[in-house]
Design a protein around this motif. Structure first.
Motif, PDB file in Angstrom:
ATOM      1  N   ARG A   9       0.852  -1.193   0.000  1.00 12.95           N
ATOM      2  CA  ARG A   9       0.000   0.000   0.000  1.00 12.95           C
ATOM      3  C   ARG A   9       0.883   1.236   0.000  1.00 12.95           C
ATOM      4  O   ARG A   9       2.035   1.175   0.450  1.00 12.95           O
ATOM      5  CB  ARG A   9      -0.944   0.012   1.195  1.00 12.95           C
ATOM      6  CG  ARG A   9      -0.247   0.139   2.537  1.00 12.95           C
ATOM      7  CD  ARG A   9      -1.236   0.175   3.694  1.00 12.95           C
ATOM      8  NE  ARG A   9      -0.553   0.196   4.963  1.00 12.95           N
ATOM      9  CZ  ARG A   9      -0.053   1.281   5.545  1.00 12.95           C
ATOM     10  NH1 ARG A   9      -0.182   2.461   4.971  1.00 12.95           N
ATOM     11  NH2 ARG A   9       0.579   1.211   6.696  1.00 12.95           N
ATOM     12  N   LEU A  10       0.362   2.300  -0.510  1.00 16.84           N
ATOM     13  CA  LEU A  10       1.073   3.565  -0.501  1.00 16.84           C
ATOM     14  C   LEU A  10       0.952   4.172   0.890  1.00 16.84           C
ATOM     15  O   LEU A  10      -0.156   4.339   1.403  1.00 16.84           O
ATOM     16  CB  LEU A  10       0.473   4.514  -1.549  1.00 16.84           C
ATOM     17  CG  LEU A  10       1.120   5.885  -1.655  1.00 16.84           C
ATOM     18  CD1 LEU A  10       2.550   5.759  -2.157  1.00 16.84           C
ATOM     19  CD2 LEU A  10       0.309   6.766  -2.581  1.00 16.84           C
ATOM     20  N   SER A  58      -2.013   6.564   6.338  1.00 17.99           N
ATOM     21  CA  SER A  58      -1.290   7.189   5.226  1.00 17.99           C
ATOM     22  C   SER A  58      -1.313   8.699   5.398  1.00 17.99           C
ATOM     23  O   SER A  58      -2.136   9.236   6.145  1.00 17.99           O
ATOM     24  CB  SER A  58      -1.902   6.784   3.884  1.00 17.99           C
ATOM     25  OG  SER A  58      -3.228   7.248   3.790  1.00 17.99           O
ATOM     26  N   TYR A  59      -0.422   9.381   4.681  1.00 14.97           N
ATOM     27  CA  TYR A  59      -0.325  10.825   4.869  1.00 14.97           C
ATOM     28  C   TYR A  59       0.345  11.497   3.682  1.00 14.97           C
ATOM     29  O   TYR A  59       0.940  10.850   2.825  1.00 14.97           O
ATOM     30  CB  TYR A  59       0.428  11.156   6.159  1.00 14.97           C
ATOM     31  CG  TYR A  59       1.862  10.693   6.206  1.00 14.97           C
ATOM     32  CD1 TYR A  59       2.905  11.558   5.864  1.00 14.97           C
ATOM     33  CD2 TYR A  59       2.190   9.401   6.598  1.00 14.97           C
ATOM     34  CE1 TYR A  59       4.226  11.137   5.913  1.00 14.97           C
ATOM     35  CE2 TYR A  59       3.509   8.980   6.646  1.00 14.97           C
ATOM     36  CZ  TYR A  59       4.522   9.849   6.312  1.00 14.97           C
ATOM     37  OH  TYR A  59       5.828   9.445   6.355  1.00 14.97           O
ATOM     38  N   VAL A  60       0.235  12.824   3.676  1.00 17.10           N
ATOM     39  CA  VAL A  60       0.979  13.667   2.756  1.00 17.10           C
ATOM     40  C   VAL A  60       2.025  14.390   3.590  1.00 17.10           C
ATOM     41  O   VAL A  60       1.697  15.027   4.592  1.00 17.10           O
ATOM     42  CB  VAL A  60       0.053  14.685   2.038  1.00 17.10           C
ATOM     43  CG1 VAL A  60       0.866  15.624   1.158  1.00 17.10           C
ATOM     44  CG2 VAL A  60      -1.012  13.960   1.229  1.00 17.10           C
ATOM     45  N   ALA A  61       3.287  14.262   3.188  1.00 25.47           N
ATOM     46  CA  ALA A  61       4.370  15.005   3.828  1.00 25.47           C
ATOM     47  C   ALA A  61       4.509  16.319   3.080  1.00 25.47           C
ATOM     48  O   ALA A  61       4.683  16.336   1.860  1.00 25.47           O
ATOM     49  CB  ALA A  61       5.667  14.208   3.773  1.00 25.47           C
ATOM     50  N   HIS A  67      -1.108  14.926  -9.937  1.00 21.00           N
ATOM     51  CA  HIS A  67      -2.146  15.224  -8.954  1.00 21.00           C
ATOM     52  C   HIS A  67      -2.056  14.225  -7.811  1.00 21.00           C
ATOM     53  O   HIS A  67      -1.394  13.204  -7.910  1.00 21.00           O
ATOM     54  CB  HIS A  67      -3.555  15.232  -9.569  1.00 21.00           C
ATOM     55  CG  HIS A  67      -4.024  13.932 -10.120  1.00 21.00           C
ATOM     56  ND1 HIS A  67      -3.919  13.601 -11.455  1.00 21.00           N
ATOM     57  CD2 HIS A  67      -4.593  12.856  -9.523  1.00 21.00           C
ATOM     58  CE1 HIS A  67      -4.414  12.398 -11.653  1.00 21.00           C
ATOM     59  NE2 HIS A  67      -4.827  11.915 -10.501  1.00 21.00           N
ATOM     60  N   ILE A  68      -2.744  14.555  -6.731  1.00 17.54           N
ATOM     61  CA  ILE A  68      -2.875  13.670  -5.581  1.00 17.54           C
ATOM     62  C   ILE A  68      -4.331  13.228  -5.543  1.00 17.54           C
ATOM     63  O   ILE A  68      -5.231  14.066  -5.557  1.00 17.54           O
ATOM     64  CB  ILE A  68      -2.500  14.385  -4.268  1.00 17.54           C
ATOM     65  CG1 ILE A  68      -1.029  14.815  -4.303  1.00 17.54           C
ATOM     66  CG2 ILE A  68      -2.781  13.497  -3.068  1.00 17.54           C
ATOM     67  CD1 ILE A  68      -0.619  15.697  -3.138  1.00 17.54           C
ATOM     68  N   GLY A  69      -4.579  11.927  -5.524  1.00 18.49           N
ATOM     69  CA  GLY A  69      -5.936  11.390  -5.484  1.00 18.49           C
ATOM     70  C   GLY A  69      -6.345  11.038  -4.072  1.00 18.49           C
ATOM     71  O   GLY A  69      -5.610  10.352  -3.364  1.00 18.49           O
ATOM     72  N   ILE A  70      -7.527  11.514  -3.669  1.00 10.45           N
ATOM     73  CA  ILE A  70      -8.026  11.278  -2.321  1.00 10.45           C
ATOM     74  C   ILE A  70      -9.428  10.686  -2.413  1.00 10.45           C
ATOM     75  O   ILE A  70     -10.298  11.249  -3.077  1.00 10.45           O
ATOM     76  CB  ILE A  70      -8.027  12.586  -1.502  1.00 10.45           C
ATOM     77  CG1 ILE A  70      -6.596  13.126  -1.409  1.00 10.45           C
ATOM     78  CG2 ILE A  70      -8.635  12.353  -0.123  1.00 10.45           C
ATOM     79  CD1 ILE A  70      -6.462  14.492  -0.807  1.00 10.45           C
ATOM     80  N   ILE A  84      -0.897  22.664  -6.722  1.00  7.33           N
ATOM     81  CA  ILE A  84      -1.046  21.215  -6.672  1.00  7.33           C
ATOM     82  C   ILE A  84      -2.492  20.863  -7.022  1.00  7.33           C
ATOM     83  O   ILE A  84      -3.424  21.389  -6.427  1.00  7.33           O
ATOM     84  CB  ILE A  84      -0.689  20.665  -5.282  1.00  7.33           C
ATOM     85  CG1 ILE A  84       0.773  20.991  -4.949  1.00  7.33           C
ATOM     86  CG2 ILE A  84      -0.951  19.165  -5.210  1.00  7.33           C
ATOM     87  CD1 ILE A  84       1.141  20.765  -3.507  1.00  7.33           C
ATOM     88  N   GLU A  85      -2.645  19.969  -7.995  1.00  2.93           N
ATOM     89  CA  GLU A  85      -3.981  19.513  -8.354  1.00  2.93           C
ATOM     90  C   GLU A  85      -4.348  18.315  -7.482  1.00  2.93           C
ATOM     91  O   GLU A  85      -3.530  17.418  -7.273  1.00  2.93           O
ATOM     92  CB  GLU A  85      -4.046  19.123  -9.827  1.00  2.93           C
ATOM     93  CG  GLU A  85      -5.457  18.807 -10.272  1.00  2.93           C
ATOM     94  CD  GLU A  85      -5.550  18.635 -11.772  1.00  2.93           C
ATOM     95  OE1 GLU A  85      -6.303  19.400 -12.390  1.00  2.93           O
ATOM     96  OE2 GLU A  85      -4.866  17.741 -12.311  1.00  2.93           O
ATOM     97  N   ILE A  86      -5.578  18.347  -6.967  1.00  2.18           N
ATOM     98  CA  ILE A  86      -6.076  17.265  -6.126  1.00  2.18           C
ATOM     99  C   ILE A  86      -7.299  16.663  -6.798  1.00  2.18           C
ATOM    100  O   ILE A  86      -8.220  17.385  -7.193  1.00  2.18           O
ATOM    101  CB  ILE A  86      -6.411  17.772  -4.717  1.00  2.18           C
ATOM    102  CG1 ILE A  86      -5.125  18.300  -4.045  1.00  2.18           C
ATOM    103  CG2 ILE A  86      -7.063  16.679  -3.881  1.00  2.18           C
ATOM    104  CD1 ILE A  86      -5.318  18.925  -2.692  1.00  2.18           C
ATOM    105  N   GLU A  87      -7.283  15.352  -6.959  1.00  4.52           N
ATOM    106  CA  GLU A  87      -8.447  14.624  -7.458  1.00  4.52           C
ATOM    107  C   GLU A  87      -9.192  14.078  -6.249  1.00  4.52           C
ATOM    108  O   GLU A  87      -8.597  13.456  -5.370  1.00  4.52           O
ATOM    109  CB  GLU A  87      -8.021  13.457  -8.355  1.00  4.52           C
ATOM    110  CG  GLU A  87      -9.200  12.624  -8.819  1.00  4.52           C
ATOM    111  CD  GLU A  87      -8.799  11.386  -9.604  1.00  4.52           C
ATOM    112  OE1 GLU A  87      -9.704  10.730 -10.143  1.00  4.52           O
ATOM    113  OE2 GLU A  87      -7.596  11.061  -9.670  1.00  4.52           O
TER     114      GLU A  87
END
Length: 126
Positions: A3-4, A49-52, A75-78, A117-120
């Protein structure tokens, strides 16, 4: 099974970015402190999980399109439980959702935050 665990992104104000992500997604700050090369980081996310969010000793510079940059962050997918409620929070913070789509197996939209930063944001059908 893999897992990420996290992703690491450079921003000018890690505390402000962490507060925005916590507000939008119900996350919490897991850790903050000194980081590599004299920088400062904030880890924001869930227990799993997290974003640093990293700020180096010098001001970050923006570049061209991430989609044309080798190794660029596109992008970062959430994943969220309630896409409509999350979109309302995104709009309330002044961000403009775009590229809405229904697809198998869910629905999604994107927004770009103040650091570029693009977020999906995606919700999957159950």
């Amino acid at each position: 099974m893999s897992r990420l665990e996290h992703t690491n992104v450079t921003v000018p104000d890690p505390d402000a970015s962490a507060a925005m992500l916590a507000d939008l997604f119900g996350w919490h700050v897991r850790w903050s402190g000194d980081a590599i090369s004299g920088g400062y980081s904030v880890h924001v996310g869930s227990d799993d999980s997290y974003v640093a969010l990293y700020r180096g000793p010098e001001s970050p510079r923006s570049g061209g399109s991430s989609y044309a940059t080798l190794g660029g962050l596109n992008h970062i997918g959430i994943v969220v439980d309630d896409l409509d409620a999350t979109e309302a929070r995104v709009r309330a913070r002044g961000y403009e959702p775009h590229s809405h789509a229904d697809y198998e197996p869910g629905r999604r939209f994107y927004f770009r935050e103040e650091n570029g930063i693009e977020i999906e944001v995606v919700a999957y059908d159950e």
